[in-house]
Design an enzyme around this catalytic site. Sequence first.
Site, PDB file in Angstrom:
ATOM      1  N   ASP A 216     -29.719 -60.967   4.454  1.00  0.00           N
ATOM      2  CA  ASP A 216     -29.653 -60.211   5.711  1.00  0.00           C
ATOM      3  C   ASP A 216     -28.911 -58.909   5.470  1.00  0.00           C
ATOM      4  OD1 ASP A 216     -26.598 -60.640   6.403  1.00  0.00           O
ATOM      5  OD2 ASP A 216     -27.381 -62.579   5.744  1.00  0.00           O
ATOM      6  N   ASP A 218     -26.137 -58.151   7.141  1.00  0.00           N
ATOM      7  CA  ASP A 218     -24.894 -58.382   7.863  1.00  0.00           C
ATOM      8  C   ASP A 218     -25.150 -57.962   9.318  1.00  0.00           C
ATOM      9  OD1 ASP A 218     -22.297 -59.500   7.451  1.00  0.00           O
ATOM     10  OD2 ASP A 218     -21.442 -57.520   7.798  1.00  0.00           O
TER      11      ASP A 218
END
Length: 296
Positions: A216, A218
């Site tokens: 991802d 974050d």
Amino acid sequence: MSNRSSKQEKITIGVIGGSGLYEMEGLTQVKAVKVSTPFGRPSDDYLIGTLFGRRVAFLPRHGRGHRIMPSDINYRANIFGMKKLGVERIISVSAVGSMKEEIKPGDIVIPDQFYDHTKHRRSTFFGDGIVAHVGMADPVCAELGDILVEAGAMAGAAVHRGGTYLCMEGPQFSTRAESLTYRTWNADVIGMTNATEAKLAREAELCYSTIALATDYDCWHHSEEAVTVEAVLAVMKKNIETSKTMIREAVRMLPPSRSCPCGGALRNTIMTPEKLVPAKTKRDLAPIIGKYMKKK
């Protein structure tokens, strides 16, 4: 684990990661081994298997079933157990958040630096009457890291060589303010475990390198939703097969003996005169410091 069983097989490669990593094509003669340490129980039993004719020790860092939080992992027991088994090289597999636009979810990073931003962990084997100061300027094994990069290319992965892994305490993910601040520190990826492992591996004179699986962005990225467990697991499921292939290729390519300086990392770092080291401490740390103490 008895001394007799440890002498019956040579286990020089260790893998720390998720509980399913040992379920890979070509791994045979798998058995569970309990290892006792002066620091308590490791996260779980070690799974020992044969891959390309070499014995490899696998350890799920969070325990099978993911039962242990990052801050509660017994890192000292985990690394000491690997040392006790005879491991010389550790490949760490870890999910991370990307802090750079060019590191996309699904990419793999082989970091060469760590920033330890944890607050509540014991990250040294020393204390209890003995002091040592190991060098951490270059915290990963360059030889092992190079092999992992090559293994990633062979697995068809998008691999980024080098970069800084920022290790946060967790278990919560970052706030947006934290995530944006970490980007100003020039962090490349963020995780919750590997800096602690790297410090202990260096003290134990083990080679250490990370396969960081970016799952991802974050929560800093303007076009992405904030990180969720569901999103992490979805990308992780895809990445795990790539990491298995990388481990297989790395085990196949690793030379039998080490030519890096990792095996002598403790030389000239123990500050305490041997005569002042308590007998119990000397016995407990024998697998790590024994070669630097006089034989009696």
